[in-house]
Design a protein around this motif. Structure first.
Motif, mmCIF file in Angstrom:
data_model
loop_
_atom_site.group_PDB
_atom_site.id
_atom_site.type_symbol
_atom_site.label_atom_id
_atom_site.label_comp_id
_atom_site.label_asym_id
_atom_site.label_seq_id
_atom_site.Cartn_x
_atom_site.Cartn_y
_atom_site.Cartn_z
ATOM 1 N N PHE A 299 -10.134 15.928 -35.746
ATOM 2 C CA PHE A 299 -9.418 16.975 -35.029
ATOM 3 C C PHE A 299 -10.020 17.203 -33.654
ATOM 4 C CE2 PHE A 299 -8.232 17.627 -39.345
ATOM 5 C CZ PHE A 299 -6.966 18.162 -39.292
ATOM 6 N N SER A 300 -9.148 17.386 -32.678
ATOM 7 C CA SER A 300 -9.620 17.730 -31.339
ATOM 8 C C SER A 300 -9.944 19.212 -31.298
ATOM 9 C CB SER A 300 -8.554 17.401 -30.302
ATOM 10 O OG SER A 300 -8.960 17.883 -29.037
ATOM 11 N N LEU A 301 -11.221 19.520 -31.096
ATOM 12 C CA LEU A 301 -11.649 20.916 -31.038
ATOM 13 C C LEU A 301 -11.490 21.481 -29.633
ATOM 14 C CD1 LEU A 301 -14.905 20.394 -33.111
ATOM 15 C CD2 LEU A 301 -12.657 21.108 -33.935
ATOM 16 N N GLU A 302 -11.554 20.593 -28.639
ATOM 17 C CA GLU A 302 -11.444 21.031 -27.246
ATOM 18 C C GLU A 302 -10.951 19.856 -26.420
ATOM 19 O OE1 GLU A 302 -15.183 22.077 -25.575
ATOM 20 O OE2 GLU A 302 -14.365 22.690 -23.641
ATOM 21 N N THR A 303 -9.883 20.074 -25.697
ATOM 22 C CA THR A 303 -9.377 19.034 -24.802
ATOM 23 C C THR A 303 -9.986 19.270 -23.426
ATOM 24 O OG1 THR A 303 -7.319 18.869 -26.036
ATOM 25 C CG2 THR A 303 -7.326 17.986 -23.803
ATOM 26 N N ILE A 304 -10.941 18.436 -23.068
ATOM 27 C CA ILE A 304 -11.690 18.646 -21.826
ATOM 28 C C ILE A 304 -10.925 18.125 -20.634
ATOM 29 C CG2 ILE A 304 -13.844 18.054 -20.646
ATOM 30 C CD1 ILE A 304 -15.105 17.875 -23.474
ATOM 31 N N LYS A 305 -10.196 17.058 -20.845
ATOM 32 C CA LYS A 305 -9.383 16.501 -19.759
ATOM 33 C C LYS A 305 -8.154 15.861 -20.366
ATOM 34 C CE LYS A 305 -9.405 13.106 -15.980
ATOM 35 N NZ LYS A 305 -10.211 12.136 -15.204
ATOM 36 N N GLN A 306 -7.057 15.919 -19.643
ATOM 37 C CA GLN A 306 -5.842 15.261 -20.102
ATOM 38 C C GLN A 306 -4.937 14.997 -18.914
ATOM 39 O OE1 GLN A 306 -4.362 16.460 -23.707
ATOM 40 N NE2 GLN A 306 -2.377 15.523 -23.510
ATOM 41 N N THR A 307 -4.605 13.748 -18.703
ATOM 42 C CA THR A 307 -3.723 13.406 -17.593
ATOM 43 C C THR A 307 -2.875 12.200 -17.963
ATOM 44 O OG1 THR A 307 -3.607 12.739 -15.264
ATOM 45 C CG2 THR A 307 -5.464 11.928 -16.532
ATOM 46 N N THR A 308 -1.703 12.126 -17.362
ATOM 47 C CA THR A 308 -0.851 10.951 -17.543
ATOM 48 C C THR A 308 -0.996 9.980 -16.380
ATOM 49 O OG1 THR A 308 0.986 12.085 -16.471
ATOM 50 C CG2 THR A 308 0.858 12.232 -18.865
ATOM 51 N N ALA A 309 -1.839 10.335 -15.414
ATOM 52 C CA ALA A 309 -1.957 9.531 -14.198
ATOM 53 C C ALA A 309 -2.763 8.269 -14.444
ATOM 54 C CB ALA A 309 -2.597 10.364 -13.082
ATOM 55 N N ILE A 310 -2.216 7.158 -14.023
ATOM 56 C CA ILE A 310 -2.899 5.875 -14.123
ATOM 57 C C ILE A 310 -3.730 5.663 -12.865
ATOM 58 C CG2 ILE A 310 -2.477 3.390 -14.075
ATOM 59 C CD1 ILE A 310 -0.059 3.912 -15.831
ATOM 60 N N PRO A 311 -4.965 5.172 -13.005
ATOM 61 C CA PRO A 311 -5.772 4.941 -11.804
ATOM 62 C C PRO A 311 -5.178 3.819 -10.968
ATOM 63 C CG PRO A 311 -6.875 4.057 -13.750
ATOM 64 C CD PRO A 311 -5.694 4.846 -14.235
ATOM 65 N N LEU A 312 -4.906 4.101 -9.715
ATOM 66 C CA LEU A 312 -4.264 3.113 -8.848
ATOM 67 C C LEU A 312 -5.218 2.629 -7.761
ATOM 68 C CD1 LEU A 312 -0.714 4.683 -8.463
ATOM 69 C CD2 LEU A 312 -1.454 2.844 -9.964
ATOM 70 N N ARG B 290 0.812 -1.205 0.000
ATOM 71 C CA ARG B 290 0.000 0.000 0.000
ATOM 72 C C ARG B 290 0.857 1.272 0.000
ATOM 73 N NH1 ARG B 290 -5.034 -0.562 3.756
ATOM 74 N NH2 ARG B 290 -4.979 -2.439 2.444
ATOM 75 N N LEU B 291 1.973 1.217 0.707
ATOM 76 C CA LEU B 291 2.859 2.386 0.735
ATOM 77 C C LEU B 291 3.404 2.690 -0.660
ATOM 78 C CD1 LEU B 291 4.903 1.971 4.043
ATOM 79 C CD2 LEU B 291 3.229 3.720 3.464
ATOM 80 N N ASP B 292 3.857 1.651 -1.353
ATOM 81 C CA ASP B 292 4.369 1.862 -2.704
ATOM 82 C C ASP B 292 3.305 2.496 -3.588
ATOM 83 O OD1 ASP B 292 6.972 0.938 -2.391
ATOM 84 O OD2 ASP B 292 6.353 -1.146 -2.577
ATOM 85 N N ARG B 293 2.089 2.010 -3.458
ATOM 86 C CA ARG B 293 1.016 2.573 -4.273
ATOM 87 C C ARG B 293 0.795 4.057 -3.971
ATOM 88 N NH1 ARG B 293 -4.105 -0.297 -3.113
ATOM 89 N NH2 ARG B 293 -2.671 -1.730 -2.067
ATOM 90 N N ARG B 294 0.841 4.408 -2.697
ATOM 91 C CA ARG B 294 0.644 5.821 -2.359
ATOM 92 C C ARG B 294 1.796 6.660 -2.883
ATOM 93 N NH1 ARG B 294 -0.752 6.990 3.642
ATOM 94 N NH2 ARG B 294 -0.814 9.085 2.723
ATOM 95 N N ILE B 295 3.003 6.110 -2.797
ATOM 96 C CA ILE B 295 4.165 6.824 -3.332
ATOM 97 C C ILE B 295 4.005 7.040 -4.830
ATOM 98 C CG2 ILE B 295 6.627 6.623 -3.792
ATOM 99 C CD1 ILE B 295 6.871 5.149 -1.090
ATOM 100 N N LEU B 296 3.610 5.985 -5.536
ATOM 101 C CA LEU B 296 3.419 6.102 -6.980
ATOM 102 C C LEU B 296 2.360 7.152 -7.303
ATOM 103 C CD1 LEU B 296 3.440 2.376 -8.158
ATOM 104 C CD2 LEU B 296 5.173 4.121 -8.585
ATOM 105 N N ASP B 297 1.281 7.139 -6.550
ATOM 106 C CA ASP B 297 0.206 8.077 -6.850
ATOM 107 C C ASP B 297 0.646 9.516 -6.613
ATOM 108 O OD1 ASP B 297 -2.329 8.292 -7.901
ATOM 109 O OD2 ASP B 297 -3.260 8.522 -5.939
ATOM 110 N N LEU B 298 1.438 9.729 -5.583
ATOM 111 C CA LEU B 298 1.958 11.076 -5.350
ATOM 112 C C LEU B 298 2.884 11.490 -6.491
ATOM 113 C CD1 LEU B 298 2.670 10.854 -1.517
ATOM 114 C CD2 LEU B 298 0.998 12.330 -2.626
#
Lengths: 156, 156
Positions: free
Chosen positions: B136-149, B3-11
DNA sequence: GAGATTGCGCAACATTGTTGCGTCCGGCGG
DNA sequence: CCGCCGGACGCAACAATGTTGCGCAATCTC
């Protein structure tokens, strides 16, 4: 924003762990002015932030799904409801309003197909769609966050 | 991986500039063992690398295009030629082989439509396609590189 | 051509990264 | 039931990097 800034950006978007001294050496600057340029790029928002990229398969979240969506209700109210529904789903990593046959394109990251189905049900529970079509990534041939900086047009 | 590793990764996947001491405090560890965990996550490849994310509009490369591609030639030779053609085009940030109506999905980042056309011509010059369709993307509503953990299944 | 502005380099100081060592907890075998 | 052993933690010291102030040179402006 000059050629030096561009080279700094290109170095940092490929390796954000480079030290200011490393970058200074590679672009031919001493470390203090180089550090100040990096600082300025961050403060002006050119560098939005720096993040760690995680191997999706290493954390068992290795399935990417592209979902295209059509709506029959082109109203502001529907749009707001749609955004509310999808924005806070962590599995949805990208949302684009797009031109062409469909209205929106979502990029979804999940452990497996079953987990995608959970997200799908959450989507259709929060919002009405004319069509939802999923396309699974069978093989990720290339993936990068680096923006091409070869366009020399922006020397201010 | 606990669980600690996961929290570290998420941070770290939300802010890669956090110091080991910062993370240690947030996960309730002292800084040495926390640093060692981060180090191990990097060495085992769970953390692939850390990068700076650049504001595309700030560098005049603010147009995202999703290109779907069909081939009539489902041979290994064609695939190799296709990969050779697209892999080294910096404007192509993602290449996926996908299920469904089309065979491949490309994510392309360029300054404007004219620049996309240059990439398009480079594509069709290097490879034969049955169909190429751009959205074509007219509007980028959301964009993240974060993987759901949030998937707790991987406590080894 | 003189003053103002901007950016560079040098050097000092603060912060963070990195390592060694002693201690504690939990599992395993006698 | 007890003692051994491996792994992880915490403390403390040292090395590396981040951060800041100051003086100088180049360029621009008037």
């Amino acid at each position: 924003m000059d050629r030096l800034d561009r080279r700094i950006l290109d170095l940092l978007q490929h390796d954000g762990s480079l030290t200011a001294a490393d970058i200074a050496e590679r672009v031919g600057l001493s470390k203090a002015p180089c550090w100040r340029r990096i600082q300025r790029l961050q403060e002006t928002g050119v560098i939005q932030r720096t993040v760690a990229l995680i191997d999706p398969k290493a954390v068992n979240v290795g399935t990417t799904v592209f979902v295209t969506v059509k709506t029959s209700n082109h109203s502001a109210a529907w749009f707001e409801q749609f955004v509310r529904t999808v924005r806070d789903i962590p599995e949805v990593t990208e949302i684009h309003r797009v031109s062409g046959e469909v209205d929106y394109l979502l990029r979804i990251v999940v452990p497996n197909i079953d987990a995608y189905d959970v997200v799908y049900k959450r989507l259709i529970a929060g919002c009405a769609f004319l069509d939802v079509s999923a396309s699974f990534s069978l093989e990720t041939i290339k993936q990068t966050t680096a923006i091409p900086l070869n366009y020399a047009a922006f020397d201010d």
